[in-house]
Design a protein around this motif. Structure first.
Motif, PDB file in Angstrom:
ATOM      1  N   MET A 171    -139.796 -49.211 -28.530  1.00 39.08           N
ATOM      2  CA  MET A 171    -140.514 -49.377 -27.273  1.00 39.08           C
ATOM      3  C   MET A 171    -140.811 -48.029 -26.628  1.00 39.08           C
ATOM      4  N   GLU A 172    -141.884 -47.998 -25.850  1.00 37.83           N
ATOM      5  CA  GLU A 172    -142.281 -46.785 -25.146  1.00 37.83           C
ATOM      6  C   GLU A 172    -141.366 -46.557 -23.949  1.00 37.83           C
ATOM      7  N   PRO A 173    -140.607 -45.447 -23.927  1.00 34.52           N
ATOM      8  CA  PRO A 173    -139.765 -45.152 -22.760  1.00 34.52           C
ATOM      9  C   PRO A 173    -140.620 -44.854 -21.531  1.00 34.52           C
ATOM     10  N   ARG A 174    -140.052 -45.057 -20.370  1.00 35.67           N
ATOM     11  CA  ARG A 174    -140.809 -44.845 -19.139  1.00 35.67           C
ATOM     12  C   ARG A 174    -141.201 -43.385 -18.947  1.00 35.67           C
ATOM     13  N   GLU A 175    -140.375 -42.463 -19.448  1.00 37.86           N
ATOM     14  CA  GLU A 175    -140.649 -41.042 -19.226  1.00 37.86           C
ATOM     15  C   GLU A 175    -141.542 -40.436 -20.305  1.00 37.86           C
ATOM     16  N   THR A 176    -141.956 -41.228 -21.293  1.00 36.27           N
ATOM     17  CA  THR A 176    -142.779 -40.728 -22.396  1.00 36.27           C
ATOM     18  C   THR A 176    -143.994 -41.624 -22.555  1.00 36.27           C
ATOM     19  N   ARG A 177    -145.125 -41.033 -22.928  1.00 37.19           N
ATOM     20  CA  ARG A 177    -146.331 -41.812 -23.165  1.00 37.19           C
ATOM     21  C   ARG A 177    -146.715 -41.731 -24.631  1.00 37.19           C
ATOM     22  N   PHE A 178    -146.844 -42.895 -25.264  1.00 37.01           N
ATOM     23  CA  PHE A 178    -147.282 -42.947 -26.645  1.00 37.01           C
ATOM     24  C   PHE A 178    -148.765 -42.578 -26.741  1.00 37.01           C
ATOM     25  N   VAL A 179    -149.197 -42.235 -27.946  1.00 30.37           N
ATOM     26  CA  VAL A 179    -150.607 -41.948 -28.201  1.00 30.37           C
ATOM     27  C   VAL A 179    -151.360 -43.265 -28.362  1.00 30.37           C
ATOM     28  N   ASN A 180    -152.528 -43.353 -27.722  1.00 25.57           N
ATOM     29  CA  ASN A 180    -153.372 -44.543 -27.806  1.00 25.57           C
ATOM     30  C   ASN A 180    -154.412 -44.351 -28.907  1.00 25.57           C
ATOM     31  N   ASP A 190    -157.645 -45.704 -31.170  1.00 29.12           N
ATOM     32  CA  ASP A 190    -158.860 -46.330 -30.641  1.00 29.12           C
ATOM     33  C   ASP A 190    -158.948 -47.823 -30.908  1.00 29.12           C
ATOM     34  N   ASP A 191    -158.062 -48.366 -31.745  1.00 24.47           N
ATOM     35  CA  ASP A 191    -158.098 -49.804 -32.029  1.00 24.47           C
ATOM     36  C   ASP A 191    -157.023 -50.571 -31.268  1.00 24.47           C
ATOM     37  N   GLY A 192    -156.413 -49.907 -30.281  1.00 26.62           N
ATOM     38  CA  GLY A 192    -155.415 -50.579 -29.463  1.00 26.62           C
ATOM     39  C   GLY A 192    -153.985 -50.339 -29.902  1.00 26.62           C
ATOM     40  N   ARG A 193    -153.791 -49.743 -31.073  1.00 25.09           N
ATOM     41  CA  ARG A 193    -152.429 -49.453 -31.520  1.00 25.09           C
ATOM     42  C   ARG A 193    -151.836 -48.297 -30.712  1.00 25.09           C
ATOM     43  N   LYS A 194    -150.510 -48.281 -30.618  1.00 24.08           N
ATOM     44  CA  LYS A 194    -149.780 -47.202 -29.956  1.00 24.08           C
ATOM     45  C   LYS A 194    -148.909 -46.504 -30.990  1.00 24.08           C
ATOM     46  N   LEU A 195    -148.831 -45.180 -30.879  1.00 25.21           N
ATOM     47  CA  LEU A 195    -148.064 -44.389 -31.831  1.00 25.21           C
ATOM     48  C   LEU A 195    -147.139 -43.461 -31.059  1.00 25.21           C
ATOM     49  N   CYS A 196    -145.834 -43.522 -31.368  1.00 24.48           N
ATOM     50  CA  CYS A 196    -144.890 -42.652 -30.672  1.00 24.48           C
ATOM     51  C   CYS A 196    -145.071 -41.211 -31.139  1.00 24.48           C
ATOM     52  N   LEU A 197    -144.559 -40.273 -30.373  1.00 26.09           N
ATOM     53  CA  LEU A 197    -144.784 -38.860 -30.667  1.00 26.09           C
ATOM     54  C   LEU A 197    -144.062 -38.422 -31.934  1.00 26.09           C
ATOM     55  N   GLU A 198    -142.913 -39.032 -32.236  1.00 24.25           N
ATOM     56  CA  GLU A 198    -142.205 -38.684 -33.469  1.00 24.25           C
ATOM     57  C   GLU A 198    -142.989 -39.134 -34.698  1.00 24.25           C
ATOM     58  N   CYS A 199    -143.571 -40.328 -34.647  1.00 30.69           N
ATOM     59  CA  CYS A 199    -144.385 -40.799 -35.767  1.00 30.69           C
ATOM     60  C   CYS A 199    -145.694 -40.016 -35.855  1.00 30.69           C
ATOM     61  N   LEU A 200    -146.228 -39.612 -34.706  1.00 27.89           N
ATOM     62  CA  LEU A 200    -147.451 -38.809 -34.692  1.00 27.89           C
ATOM     63  C   LEU A 200    -147.258 -37.491 -35.429  1.00 27.89           C
ATOM     64  N   GLY A 205    -156.674 -36.326 -26.653  1.00 29.50           N
ATOM     65  CA  GLY A 205    -157.207 -35.852 -25.384  1.00 29.50           C
ATOM     66  C   GLY A 205    -156.392 -36.310 -24.192  1.00 29.50           C
ATOM     67  N   ALA A 206    -157.047 -36.342 -23.046  1.00 28.40           N
ATOM     68  CA  ALA A 206    -156.393 -36.719 -21.794  1.00 28.40           C
ATOM     69  C   ALA A 206    -155.835 -38.129 -21.891  1.00 28.40           C
ATOM     70  N   GLY A 207    -154.659 -38.314 -21.303  1.00 27.82           N
ATOM     71  CA  GLY A 207    -154.023 -39.619 -21.332  1.00 27.82           C
ATOM     72  C   GLY A 207    -153.491 -40.001 -22.692  1.00 27.82           C
ATOM     73  N   ASN A 208    -153.306 -38.992 -23.574  1.00 30.64           N
ATOM     74  CA  ASN A 208    -152.810 -39.238 -24.935  1.00 30.64           C
ATOM     75  C   ASN A 208    -153.697 -40.214 -25.702  1.00 30.64           C
ATOM     76  N   ARG A 209    -155.004 -40.075 -25.531  1.00 21.36           N
ATOM     77  CA  ARG A 209    -155.951 -40.940 -26.230  1.00 21.36           C
ATOM     78  C   ARG A 209    -156.627 -40.173 -27.361  1.00 21.36           C
ATOM     79  N   VAL A 210    -156.864 -40.877 -28.476  1.00 25.73           N
ATOM     80  CA  VAL A 210    -157.574 -40.296 -29.610  1.00 25.73           C
ATOM     81  C   VAL A 210    -159.042 -40.111 -29.240  1.00 25.73           C
TER      82      VAL A 210
END
Length: 327
Positions: free
Chosen positions: A69-78, A80-90, A170-175
């Motif tokens: 799950m996405e922790p409150r203090e961290t933002r996953f990467v978005n 473009d197809d709606g999937r979320k990717l954590c920074l470690e997997c990125l 880019g901004a907001g951790n979006r692809v």
């Protein structure tokens, strides 16, 4: 046939007394007690990430790769197809077709090490989810496709949109700024291309590719039409063997291989692998082992049992003769 994951994990519900401390809790606020005066929380059975039941229904994102799950203090990467990717997997994610080619060469060498060289040159393309779905629709084979498809071995001529250039974050951790181009598939043999969903970590991308390579190998070797559980099962066995080889390589293990085990493959990722990548490999391997689906899960367990008992070559020979795993 496509590659997909059917997660067999059961998220555990745990009750403890209200005064006890819950270690490694996901939530950033104190979990209230229930009507019985106890604290109730959930725990991921592999990562042991703990969280309150509320997060199962409040839209808290999960990483599409590791399921955390996405922790409150961290933002996953978005993606473009709606999937979320954590920074470690990125950190080890494969984002475009060119970036995936060294991994493709590694897996070709892995197959050669098993005396299963794929002689034909089969294009490997990284694609978006929409392109993967369109390619599935373009196949006339009529195979049953699952909703979490991440890879596909094609046999028809069609045009596929492939990812040409790695997108930037880019901004907001979006692809952003993804560049694609059409790729015309030409049928020169029974396999026209292998498609893999972009944006997944190297070990997950590689296990999907090892699975789809086995579909290609079976077709090119002239295996007759197999039942879904046998074909998907043996493909999962190859994905599992490749993951084993990578985990051994990451760990620096020199364990001798047998006829039924995988050769240690070199890593296509430059630099030292992180402890998280080793853990991630264990997670993907465990996903295959604990899959509860009749086709992929039971098929893998039957195939793995046969390979451990008789070896890979004898198992494949038996499949060619009978269409089933040896017992």
């Amino acid at each position: 046939m496509p590659f997909f994951f059917s997660c067999g994990f059961i998220f555990v519900s745990i009750l403890i007394g209200p005064l006890k401390v819950i270690p490694y809790i996901f939530c950033s606020f104190q979990i209230p007690t229930n009507a019985a005066g106890l604290i109730e929380y959930r725990a991921h059975p592999f990562w042991v990430q703990k969280y309150c039941p509320f997060h199962e229904h409040d839209g808290t994102p999960r990483c599409c790769s590791c399921e955390r799950m996405e922790p409150r203090e961290t933002r996953f990467v978005n993606l473009d197809d709606g999937r979320k990717l954590c920074l470690e997997c990125l950190d080890s994610a494969i984002m475009d077709t060119n970036q995936c080619q060294p991994l493709y060469l590694d897996i070709q060498e892995f197959y050669e090490g098993l005396n299963m060289k794929v002689e034909q040159q089969v294009p490997l393309l990284l694609v978006e989810r929409q392109a993967l779905n369109e390619a599935m629709d373009g196949e006339r084979s009529g195979h049953h496709h699952m909703p979490e498809t991440r890879g596909l071995c094609l046999s028809e001529e069609q045009t596929v949109s492939t990812i040409l250039k790695r997108p930037r974050i880019g901004a907001g951790n979006r692809v952003m700024n993804m560049i694609t181009e059409p790729y015309k598939l030409i049928r020169r043999c029974d396999v026209t291309a292998i498609l893999i969903l972009y944006g997944l970590p190297r070990l997950l991308t590689g296990s999907i590719l090892a699975h789809e390579m086995m579909h290609a190998w079976l077709r090119l070797q002239g295996y007759r039409t197999l039942s879904q559980d046998v074909e998907e099962g043996i493909c999962q066995v190859l994905a599992h063997l490749w993951l084993q080889s990578q985990i051994m390589s990451i760990s620096g293990s020199n364990i001798a291989s047998t006829s039924s085990s995988a050769p240690v493959a070199r890593s296509s990722k430059q630099g030292t692998s992180s402890p998280f990548e080793r853990k991630l490999g264990d997670f993907f391997k465990h996903q295959i082992e604990s899959d509860t689906s009749p086709v992929y899960g039971n098929g893998f367990r039957a195939g793995n049992h046969a390979v451990l008992k008789y070896g890979l070559r004898r198992t494949l020979d038996h499949i060619r003769l009978t269409g089933n795993f040896p017992y």
